[in-house]
Motif scaffolding. Structure first.
Motif, mmCIF file in Angstrom:
data_model
loop_
_atom_site.group_PDB
_atom_site.id
_atom_site.type_symbol
_atom_site.label_atom_id
_atom_site.label_comp_id
_atom_site.label_asym_id
_atom_site.label_seq_id
_atom_site.Cartn_x
_atom_site.Cartn_y
_atom_site.Cartn_z
ATOM 1 N N ASP A 145 2.846 0.932 9.589
ATOM 2 C CA ASP A 145 1.944 1.931 9.033
ATOM 3 C C ASP A 145 0.483 1.477 9.167
ATOM 4 O OD1 ASP A 145 1.838 4.529 7.808
ATOM 5 O OD2 ASP A 145 1.113 3.562 5.993
ATOM 6 N N ILE A 146 0.224 0.191 8.991
ATOM 7 C CA ILE A 146 -1.138 -0.330 9.176
ATOM 8 C C ILE A 146 -1.617 -0.062 10.600
ATOM 9 C CG2 ILE A 146 -2.527 -2.444 9.321
ATOM 10 C CD1 ILE A 146 -0.769 -3.562 7.035
ATOM 11 N N LEU A 147 -0.746 -0.306 11.572
ATOM 12 C CA LEU A 147 -1.110 -0.056 12.970
ATOM 13 C C LEU A 147 -1.288 1.436 13.240
ATOM 14 C CD1 LEU A 147 1.128 -2.686 14.784
ATOM 15 C CD2 LEU A 147 -1.364 -2.697 14.582
ATOM 16 N N GLN A 148 -0.515 2.262 12.538
ATOM 17 C CA GLN A 148 -0.693 3.699 12.687
ATOM 18 C C GLN A 148 -2.042 4.126 12.113
ATOM 19 O OE1 GLN A 148 1.641 7.218 10.716
ATOM 20 N NE2 GLN A 148 2.864 6.486 12.453
ATOM 21 N N VAL A 149 -2.439 3.529 10.992
ATOM 22 C CA VAL A 149 -3.772 3.794 10.438
ATOM 23 C C VAL A 149 -4.845 3.388 11.438
ATOM 24 C CG1 VAL A 149 -5.426 3.102 8.650
ATOM 25 C CG2 VAL A 149 -3.065 3.635 8.017
ATOM 26 N N ILE B 169 -2.045 -8.699 5.773
ATOM 27 C CA ILE B 169 -2.783 -8.253 4.591
ATOM 28 C C ILE B 169 -4.282 -8.368 4.852
ATOM 29 C CG2 ILE B 169 -3.281 -8.764 2.167
ATOM 30 C CD1 ILE B 169 -0.359 -9.657 1.878
ATOM 31 N N LYS B 170 -4.693 -9.470 5.462
ATOM 32 C CA LYS B 170 -6.111 -9.631 5.812
ATOM 33 C C LYS B 170 -6.548 -8.572 6.828
ATOM 34 C CE LYS B 170 -7.366 -14.473 5.043
ATOM 35 N NZ LYS B 170 -7.946 -15.670 5.692
ATOM 36 N N PHE B 171 -5.676 -8.283 7.780
ATOM 37 C CA PHE B 171 -5.988 -7.258 8.775
ATOM 38 C C PHE B 171 -6.209 -5.912 8.098
ATOM 39 C CE2 PHE B 171 -4.921 -3.837 11.664
ATOM 40 C CZ PHE B 171 -5.429 -4.216 12.892
ATOM 41 N N ALA B 172 -5.313 -5.555 7.189
ATOM 42 C CA ALA B 172 -5.425 -4.271 6.492
ATOM 43 C C ALA B 172 -6.707 -4.212 5.668
ATOM 44 C CB ALA B 172 -4.205 -4.056 5.597
ATOM 45 N N ALA B 173 -7.044 -5.306 4.995
ATOM 46 C CA ALA B 173 -8.262 -5.334 4.184
ATOM 47 C C ALA B 173 -9.510 -5.230 5.062
ATOM 48 C CB ALA B 173 -8.308 -6.615 3.349
ATOM 49 N N THR B 174 -9.495 -5.899 6.208
ATOM 50 C CA THR B 174 -10.640 -5.851 7.114
ATOM 51 C C THR B 174 -10.790 -4.466 7.726
ATOM 52 O OG1 THR B 174 -10.319 -8.204 7.583
ATOM 53 C CG2 THR B 174 -11.744 -6.976 9.088
ATOM 54 N N VAL C 217 -10.716 -10.377 3.198
ATOM 55 C CA VAL C 217 -10.890 -9.987 4.596
ATOM 56 C C VAL C 217 -10.878 -11.237 5.477
ATOM 57 C CG1 VAL C 217 -12.165 -7.905 3.963
ATOM 58 C CG2 VAL C 217 -13.422 -10.027 4.396
ATOM 59 N N PHE C 218 -11.001 -11.042 6.772
ATOM 60 C CA PHE C 218 -11.009 -12.155 7.720
ATOM 61 C C PHE C 218 -12.055 -13.197 7.294
ATOM 62 C CE2 PHE C 218 -9.545 -9.490 11.641
ATOM 63 C CZ PHE C 218 -8.269 -9.417 11.111
ATOM 64 N N SER C 219 -11.682 -14.459 7.390
ATOM 65 C CA SER C 219 -12.590 -15.535 6.970
ATOM 66 C C SER C 219 -12.871 -16.554 8.063
ATOM 67 C CB SER C 219 -12.009 -16.246 5.748
ATOM 68 O OG SER C 219 -10.708 -16.747 6.008
ATOM 69 N N SER C 220 -12.271 -16.388 9.241
ATOM 70 C CA SER C 220 -12.561 -17.263 10.382
ATOM 71 C C SER C 220 -12.003 -16.612 11.638
ATOM 72 C CB SER C 220 -11.938 -18.650 10.197
ATOM 73 O OG SER C 220 -10.541 -18.606 10.437
#
Length: 359
Positions: A4-8, A83-88, A117-120
């Motif tokens: 679903d994240i990839l669909q978003v 989870i980081k990907f979705a937040a970013t 979110v992504f941190s590095s």
């Protein structure tokens, strides 16, 4: 949730390329002619879906695609990365609407930061290509090598801007030409023997496609600070982090980045122009090989202003703000397509029609 994240991610690309799109009735084989949904409504629903995905993945101990970890080509079954990907991605969408919907944007951005979110650069999302199959190999390799064409070259504006600022990524992005660096003129027939070319690193059939990055997250956090949204840090610290991450990703060093950032023309405190110009130019440079994103930076922030600093020769209009709908839509889904066109500013399916978030 990961699917679903990839669909978003995919719907976000579509809605910000065209405007209103089939969404609520899309992907339903019982509805062959789906209606087009309002672009802002779609965008807000995408943010809601990301909230649901993050909540569903948080606390999950199992890996992604359990039993077939090799199917997760991006993060190799690491749920924490997703989870980081979705937040970013939530941060990305929130920043895009910040100029027209400050309330929903602020909520999305602060939720994203709270999640993490992504941190590095280790968090960057990349999709590997299959070098054994032309249909699944790096499209840059397909365009530059497999096709036998050599008329795609770097644009002169990008090359000259980077050279002017002594950017350490210049030799990492481009080859030399006649002892220096130069690009092609937009709108003219350009050949690879007339200017600098792309360095070989991105021309291999297995070079991965980059989907979402840490340096982008840092640019968006810098913008959030400028917009008065509480995300921690300063605009300059996030700006420095973003540029450093981009330089290191392409093979430069932290020392290269520090030298670059120390220049008055690049230093956030002394560079000329409003914050939109400072962030716009640097994000545009960093999004090399992420052309949809660099296009969106220009549309959102207005920099670089292509219509002023590099109008293509023979241009029939100003910088395009959207794509026109695919031709098969007018033929196969004509009633709903006509309604979508009517909803566009001016009621015409043209590239100059503004999307709801464009200034």
């Amino acid at each position: 949730r990961i699917t679903d994240i990839l669909q978003v991610f995919a719907f976000d690309l579509l809605v910000n390329t065209y405007g209103n799109i089939p969404y609520s009735q899309a992907l339903n084989n019982t509805i062959p002619f789906p209606k087009y949904d309002d672009a802002k409504t779609v965008t807000l629903d995408l943010l809601h879906r990301l909230d649901t995905c993050i909540a569903g993945l948080s606390g999950t101990s199992a890996g992604a695609f359990v039993g077939s970890e090799g199917a997760d080509l991006i993060y190799g079954a690491d749920v924490s990365k997703w989870i980081k990907f979705a937040a970013t991605l939530q941060l990305k969408i929130g920043i895009r609407i910040a100029g027209v919907d400050a309330t929903d944007a602020s909520t999305a951005i602060t939720n994203a930061v709270k999640t993490g979110v992504f941190s590095s650069n280790a968090d960057n999302a990349s999709l590997p290509y299959d070098p054994s199959s032309p249909n699944n190999s790096n499209p840059i390799w397909n365009a530059l090598i497999l096709s036998g064409r050599h008329d795609f070259v770097p644009a002169d504006l990008l090359v000259k801007t980077m050279v002017k600022w002594n950017d350490p990524r210049v030799p990492l992005y481009f080859t030399m030409y006649n002892g220096g660096y130069s690009g092609g003129t937009p709108g003219l027939a350009n050949g690879w023997t007339k200017s600098s070319y792309f360095t070989p690193v991105i021309q291999t059939p297995d070079y991965p496609g980059v989907l979402l990055t840490y340096w982008q997250a840092e640019f968006w956090l810098a913008e959030a600070v400028e917009r008065g949204i509480s995300v921690g840090g300063t605009a300059q610290s996030h700006y420095n982090n973003a540029i450093t991450a981009s330089i290191e990703f392409w093979g430069g060093s932290a020392g290269d980045a520090a030298t670059y950032l120390a220049q008055p023309s690049v230093n956030y405190a002394t560079a000329t122009g409003p914050w939109q110009e400072k962030l716009g130019y640097q994000e545009w440079i960093a999004d090399y090989n992420m052309n949809w994103d660099s296009w969106t930076v220009i549309r959102r922030l207005g920099y670089p202003d292509i219509d002023v600093v590099s109008p293509p020769v023979g241009a029939k209009g100003n910088f395009p703000l959207r794509f026109t709908y695919p031709s098969n839509e007018s033929a196969s889904n004509s009633v709903n397509w006509k309604a979508a066109v009517t909803a566009l500013p001016g009621g015409q399916d043209v590239v100059s029609a503004k999307l709801f978030w464009e200034p």
